[in-house]
Design an enzyme around this catalytic site. Structure first.
Site, PDB file in Angstrom:
ATOM      1  N   ASP A 439      -1.999  -6.207  -9.029  1.00  0.00           N
ATOM      2  CA  ASP A 439      -1.050  -5.214  -9.541  1.00  0.00           C
ATOM      3  C   ASP A 439      -0.220  -5.787 -10.699  1.00  0.00           C
ATOM      4  O   ASP A 439      -0.177  -7.009 -10.910  1.00  0.00           O
ATOM      5  CB  ASP A 439      -0.127  -4.759  -8.409  1.00  0.00           C
ATOM      6  CG  ASP A 439       0.156  -3.257  -8.465  1.00  0.00           C
ATOM      7  OD1 ASP A 439       0.152  -2.701  -9.582  1.00  0.00           O
ATOM      8  OD2 ASP A 439       0.385  -2.661  -7.402  1.00  0.00           O
ATOM      9  N   ASP A 503      -1.399   5.869  -9.120  1.00  0.00           N
ATOM     10  CA  ASP A 503      -0.720   5.761  -7.829  1.00  0.00           C
ATOM     11  C   ASP A 503      -0.600   7.114  -7.142  1.00  0.00           C
ATOM     12  O   ASP A 503      -0.198   7.185  -5.978  1.00  0.00           O
ATOM     13  CB  ASP A 503       0.677   5.159  -8.010  1.00  0.00           C
ATOM     14  CG  ASP A 503       0.655   3.636  -8.067  1.00  0.00           C
ATOM     15  OD1 ASP A 503      -0.398   3.046  -7.784  1.00  0.00           O
ATOM     16  OD2 ASP A 503       1.702   3.046  -8.402  1.00  0.00           O
TER      17      ASP A 503
END
Length: 699
Positions: A439, A503
């Site tokens: 990430d 997301d």
């Protein structure tokens, strides 16, 4: 007399003219050798009365010294000197689909090199470098790659977005002036386009001419289209360098990130097909079936324990999941998102026996085991930040503002790089990990190393880190995530194996996000998951059928606490998982199809096999249909003379309908490819936010 270099691939030609200058005479439709003499003659420009006396043909480097008044390709100076270069070609050669040209400016003491490579798939790659041949430093501001556009280009399509809503299209007319997009996050960001498309007026997914350009780079960048009052049009990309970021000492060379471009006469889908076939032809492209993936983030968040996760492993195995990924929360002090980043050791308070029991259960259940990292970031509340405050990416004398309680670790610092590499490597050696989700949850502010701007060096450092981990651990796959789709680009695609598309697992949002992210990136590289209902990102509740069909068109998976599902839901998920596995060879190799619907409340998209033997097409009712009876679905790209059996598929349950009688074809009819493309199918009347699959099999 200029020498002509002709690079050619099916449907595409690049014609270069080389004498003391370098010019692009043509980039577009394929030309025959018999056409070249006329093209060269027709490429010559006149001299308007108000212009310079000699015809001013625009050179590849767009030098102002030759009378070009638009944005130059090279900008910089030697303490104010050498600000306006004039390059003279010193060497050129061409062979095997590529051309290499070198040029110098003896007065400015600069040398440039460019290589054009046209792949068999029709993708043009342009690589440039600039060298300081003088005895004093040269500060580079920009080295851009610009490609000419014909006069008939009329519209520009690019994309904007934000967290949870990446890749939103914006289409506008190309007018006189410079239209530029700058990316300054230290990563491409959620508003990144990946590629920019110039098109003829009214071009669609299937029709019209399209020229597209992208940047093989994951740091700061810019993209621009320029139409001058003089009538010329071009678009280009460049790394966006911060002041002083590239100072070339005598003898130093700057290698610019490559530009990647395609041309298509078959609309936007034709451009996509070239990008996809080019990426799939790479030796490093994933060659094994893309495993059905469960990521546990939205299932457990930071609630980690062996008791919490083992039932989730068992539920995943029951459904047919092939890869189980443990997300954020497993390492030292990580009970929420305010602490722990940078300390990549298993937290003994949460995992007293390490991850051995969990990983053994995962692998023993026939699944791969994956783990989450965010190695470029650090929480001030961490051991590494306390012990090594000098490892933060910063301007001397101050800290950047925190974002998500995070700072950025300076990977240009070799000690910091070695710390991250060493800790990740140790985890990979301790457990049977074949996949990591990496990430990047904040952008770079005041990105300094040793007092100098360092976005470029930081970007090269993460490339090196990924490449080193993959080399040391053969078979390891890396997913690039940046708060979802904040780092999806044609540079990172060479270092990662999968992208987390967004997301947001809201299926309605995902329809658009996935549709446009796949303009350049093939579906098998894009993570597409079934999320829970209601969606955690929006609060919308969708049927399992709609969520499952949306997630099918990519590297499919789930982001859901499966222990909370009913027996019926697990049965339907198992059926959907089996459908994905049966059809992923087609889904991950065929030509992506997007059909323009006359109803803006409907999407029609799918995949057609390259031999046109099979196709799977989704009809998606996004909102309330404009008419009582929705317009017919046209399915192009099939063999017009072949006969296809047409049937409906709903692998995760029946979509909700608003009709008394279903269209005849849903029971299975036979039609020619021509009839399907020209007459089409009348879709069922569906509830908003519903979808069906249309299967087409050549008889």
């Amino acid at each position: 007399m200029a020498e002509t270099i002709h690079l050619r691939a099916p449907g595409v030609s690049l014609v270069l003219l080389v004498d003391d200058r370098l010019r692009i005479a043509h980039w577009g439709a394929e030309l025959g050798d018999d056409d070249l003499e006329a093209v060269v003659a027709l490429a010559a420009e006149g001299a308007p009365q108000t212009g310079i006396d000699e015809p001013a043909e625009i050179t590849f480097w767009r030098e102002a010294a030759r009378g070009h008044l638009g944005r130059p390709a090279v900008a910089g100076s030697r303490a104010g000197l050498g600000f306006s270069p004039l390059f003279t070609v010193s060497h050129h050669e061409a062979a095997d689909g590529s051309a290499h040209i070198e040029a110098v400016d003896a007065e400015a003491e600069l040398a440039v090199r460019v290589r054009f490579t046209l792949s068999p798939e029709g993708v043009l790659r342009v690589e440039q470098s600039l060298s300081n041949t003088g005895s004093t430093p040269y500060e580079l501001i920009e080295l851009g790659t610009w490609l000419p556009l014909p006069d008939r280009t009329a519209e520009l399509l690019d994309f904007t977005g934000r967290w949870l809503r990446e890749r939103q299209p914006q289409r506008r007319r190309i007018d006189v002036g410079l239209s530029m997009r700058e990316l300054r996050e230290g990563r491409p960001g959620h508003e990144s386009s990946i590629v920019h498309l110039a098109m003829t007026a009214g071009a669609t997914f299937q029709t019209g001419s399209v020229w597209a350009i992208g940047h093989a780079w994951s740091g700061n960048g810019l993209a621009a289209v320029e139409r001058t009052a003089g009538g010329s049009t071009a678009f280009g990309v460049a790394e966006l360098l911060l002041p002083g970021e590239v100072r070339l000492a005598p003898g130093d060379t700057y290698d610019a990130p490559a530009a990647v471009a395609v041309y298509s006469t078959e609309g936007i889908d034709g451009a996509s097909d070239r990008f996809h076939r080019w990426l799939r032809a790479r030796p490093s492209h994933p060659s094994t079936p893309r495993p059905l993936t469960l990521n546990v983030w939205e299932a457990v968040y930071f609630d980690h324990s062996i008791e919490r996760l083992l039932p989730l492993v068992d539920a995943a195995a029951e459904i047919g999941v092939e890869r189980f990924v443990l997300d954020d929360g497993w390492f030292l002090g990580r009970r929420d998102d305010t602490a722990g980043l940078g300390d990549w050791e298993v937290d003994p308070e949460v995992w007293p026996d390490g991850l051995h029991e969990l990983s053994a259960r995962v692998v023993g259940s026939g699944m791969q085991f994956g783990l989450w990292f965010e190695g470029e970031m650090v929480n001030p509340r961490s051991r590494v930040a306390a012990e090594h405050p000098d490892w933060l990416l910063r301007v001397p004398g101050r800290l950047p503002p925190e974002m998500r309680s995070q700072q950025v670790l300076d990977l240009v610092n070799e000690d910091a790089w070695a710390h991250v590499h060493g800790q990740v490597d140790a985890i990979l050696r301790a457990y049977p990990i074949s996949y990591i989700k990496w990430d990047h949850n904040r952008f770079l502010v005041d990105p300094g190393h040793a007092g100098l701007p360092a976005v470029r060096a930081q970007t090269l450092a993460i490339y090196r880190l990924f490449d080193s981990l993959r080399a040391d651990h053969p078979g390891l796959e890396i997913e690039s995530c940046a708060s979802g789709g904040g780092r999806i680009d044609l540079g990172m695609v060479e270092h990662a194996d999968r992208f987390w598309t967004s997301d947001s697992n809201d299926a309605l949002e995902r329809q658009s996000i996935q549709r446009y992210t796949a303009i350049a990136i093939p579906p098998e590289l894009l993570g597409t998951h079934i999320g829970p209902a209601p969606a955690h990102s929006t609060g919308r509740a969708h049927t399992l059928s709609f969520r499952a069909i949306t997630a099918l068109f990519g590297h499919a998976g789930l982001e859901w606490d499966l222990t909370e599902t009913t027996a019926e839901e697990r049965e339907r998920l198992s059926a959907w998982a089996a459908y994905y596995k049966r059809n992923r060879e087609l889904l991950h190799s065929g030509r992506v199809l997007r059909v323009d619907s006359p109803d803006p409340a409907a999407h029609v998209h799918g995949v057609v096999a390259h031999d046109r033997a099979r196709a799977i097409v989704a009809y998606v009712q996004l909102g309330t249909a404009a008419a009582v009876i929705p317009p017919r679905v046209l399915i192009p790209s099939l063999d017009p003379d072949a006969r296809y059996r047409v049937s409906i598929a709903e692998p995760a349950g029946r979509a909700m309908r608003l009709e008394k009688v279903a269209p005849l074809w849903t029971e299975g009819v036979v039609a020619t490819g021509r009839a399907l493309a020209e007459f089409g199918l009348r879709p069922p009347v569906l509830h908003p936010e519903s979808a069906i699959l249309i299967e087409l099999d050549r008889m």
